[in-house]
Write an enzyme that holds these catalytic residues in place. Structure first.
Site, short mmCIF file in Angstrom:
data_model
loop_
_atom_site.label_atom_id
_atom_site.label_comp_id
_atom_site.label_asym_id
_atom_site.label_seq_id
_atom_site.Cartn_x
_atom_site.Cartn_y
_atom_site.Cartn_z
N LYS A 1 -2.78 1.74 3.40
CA LYS A 1 -2.33 2.46 2.21
C LYS A 1 -3.05 2.01 0.95
O LYS A 1 -2.95 2.66 -0.08
CB LYS A 1 -0.81 2.30 2.02
CG LYS A 1 0.00 2.63 3.26
CD LYS A 1 -0.37 3.97 3.87
CE LYS A 1 0.24 4.19 5.23
NZ LYS A 1 -0.16 3.27 6.28
N SER B 1 -0.34 6.92 13.93
CA SER B 1 -1.43 6.00 13.62
C SER B 1 -2.73 6.56 14.14
O SER B 1 -2.77 7.33 15.10
CB SER B 1 -1.13 4.65 14.28
OG SER B 1 -2.28 3.84 14.29
#
EC number: 4.2.1.9
Length: 553
Positions: free
Chosen positions: A121, A469
């Site tokens: 992130k 993911s």
């Protein structure tokens, strides 16, 4: 200079006195102030070495005549946060990172910025901040981890580690086999070694033009990474002299270049959350469905783990991101007129660049597939779209129809998988895991790894309003929108309903008649929020699922 607001004139004597308290000299304050945003910490393997990268950046800034000033950015390790409440906090940190970096940069009036991120992130969060601030900025990531090697000589990585747990549950390996993976899957500092989210976004930062060559691929332990950091520090001073800013570089054409590169590399589906959020900060709206148009004309040239058995260090040896872009450019698939942080156009950057390993980076005329690595599916189950990493889907699962096995949380699904209650042909549906419903839109790597570890990845599909993911493989379809907490069709699925997945035609259908759906919709009541206080609760009220995964309104 912007920093004149804190360093020049009698009126700023109090400000200067505080700089002197920090040990800065008069000579340093006469130079441009360059903020160096360091994501260093001692909990994320991809960030444990960023103190050294940051020092190298500072050296480069000083060599080029600037004064570097370090301040921090937070980071969550998605792997350590996986499988418990911590994963609900991962995606939301993207906005915290963007907001806090914006606050620090404006409060202290830096003339330019060097962003030093690495894992999932931090890269999009700092790209969002760069777009908002629009001061000369360059990125220098920490680089990928080296691949691991098991005792029998096989190469391995983190996604294999997660799948090993499923293999153990299925009785395929014993505890010593799990320990072999545990001790060897992650052998060095750096972002995990496959084409997962962190490496995807670091490569796409090169594709956007915000980083120098090698940003996405030079392995973290290599000294070449320190040299890259010094060059980034030097180059930011050149950007300042030219007044070349992020929004001069991150144009609509640059985002389409990044999407094209995404398809060729087979990047994480999380890029479909992050690229639109970054573009939004630039005043550009990316149509999610346009990704399919790009995919249809962009061949998939790389099969890095988890899609294949090669790793980021191999991509680096083959020529890295620029070599992939050079292949794409042979068919005119990129807009090479765009400007980059090198101070040159993409066309100038790619002059003389060669593909050094046609086995790893397939030539444009001999791709793994004629279409790109990601597909956006739409249909009655996901009217506003959902995303699949089609380059990691087995051929036999590209089209699939089966009965729904419905779960209202990741934990319920994993328990069913390990208890053997999921069988060949099933479509596992995990809902109330979206931005609002989670809240926080958890990654579903654990259930997909459980399915793969149990040997069902070519027989069972998984659909969720959570996200996946980049380490995920198999028919794993995420980001279903509208999410269940918004009353999307995924909230109306019942046990045994037939679901049809048609990836080649970009369709996903819930095979239930409209009358039945209308009756279910009338009876549907949104469950109570799972987290009612704190930041996540506030986030869930602000977040817009329709803005593709947590763009705050």
């Amino acid at each position: 200079m912007r920093s004149d607001n804190v360093t020049r004139g009698v009126e700023r004597s109090p400000n200067r006195s505080l700089f002197y308290a920090l040990g800065y000299t008069k000579e340093e304050l006469e130079r441009p102030l360059v903020g160096v945003v360091s994501s260093y910490n001692e909990i994320v393997p991809g960030h444990m070495h960023l103190d050294k990268i940051t020092e190298a950046v500072k050296a480069g800034v000083r060599m080029a005549g600037g004064t570097p000033v370090v301040f921090p950015a937070i980071a969550v390790c998605d792997g350590i946060a996986m499988g418990h409440v911590g994963m609900k906090y991962s995606l939301v940190t993207r906005d915290l990172i963007a907001d806090s970096t914006e606050a620090m940069a404006l409060a202290h009036q830096f003339d330019a910025l060097v962003m030093v991120p690495n894992c999932d992130k931090n890269v999009p969060g700092l790209l969002m901040a760069a777009a908002r601030l629009n001061v000369p900025t360059i990125f220098c990531s920490g680089g990928p981890m080296l691949s691991g090697r098991l005792q029998d000589g096989r190469r391995t990585c983190l996604s294999h580690m997660f799948e090993a747990v499923g293999a153990y549950k299925a009785g395929k390996i014993d505890e010593s086999g799990v320990e072999d993976y545990e001790l060897n899957a992650c052998p060095s500092c750096g972002s995990c070694s496959g084409m997962y989210t962190a490496n995807s976004m670091n490569c796409l930062t090169e594709g956007l033009g915000l980083a120098l060559r090698g940003n996405g691929t030079i392995p973290a332990p290599y000294s070449a990474r320190l040299r890259l950091a010094k060059h980034a520090g030097m180059q930011v001073m050149e950007l300042l002299r030219q007044n070349l800013r992020p929004r001069d570089i991150m144009t609509e054409a640059a985002f389409h270049n990044a999407e094209t590169l995404d398809m060729a590399l087979g990047c994480s589906t999380n890029s479909m959350l992050h690229l639109p959020a970054i573009a939004h900060e630039c005043g550009i709206e990316l149509d999610l469905e346009y990704a399919n148009d790009i995919s249809r004309r962009t061949p998939n040239l790389c099969h890095l783990a988890p899609a294949g058995d090669t790793f980021m260090e191999d991509l680096d040896r083959a020529g890295g991101v620029w070599a992939v872009m050079a292949e794409l450019n042979k068919k005119g698939l990129l807009d090479t007129s765009v400007m980059t942080v090198t101070g040159k156009t993409l066309a100038e950057n790619l002059e003389g660049v060669e593909n050094l390993d046609p086995e790893l980076i397939r030539p444009i005329d001999n791709p793994y597939s004629s279409y790109g690595g990601i597909a956006v599916l739409k249909g009655s189950l996901a009217p506003e779209g959902c995303v699949v990493k089609q380059s990691a889907v087995a051929e036999e699962m590209m089209a699939h129809q089966g009965p729904a096995r419905v779960f209202d949380s990741e934990e319920e699904a994993i328990e069913a998988i390990y208890q053997g209650r999921i069988v060949s042909g099933d479509v596992v549906v995990i809902r109330y895991e979206g931005p609002k419903g989670g809240p926080g839109m958890r990654e579903m790597l654990n259930p997909t790894s459980a399915i793969a570890g149990m040997g069902l990845d070519k027989e069972v599909a998984l659909i969720t309003d959570g996200r996946f993911s980049g380490a995920t493989r198999g028919a794993s379809i995420g980001h279903v929108c509208p999410e269940a907490a918004q009353g999307g069709p995924i909230a109306l699925v019942e046990e045994g309903d037939l679901i049809r997945i048609d990836i080649p035609n970009c369709r996903i259908e819930l095979l239930v008649d409209e009358e039945t759906l209308a009756r279910r919709r009338a009876a549907w009541v949104c469950p109570e929020p799972k987290i009612k206080t704190g930041y996540l609760a506030r986030y869930a009220k602000l977040v817009s699922s329709a803005a593709r995964g947590a763009v705050l309104e």
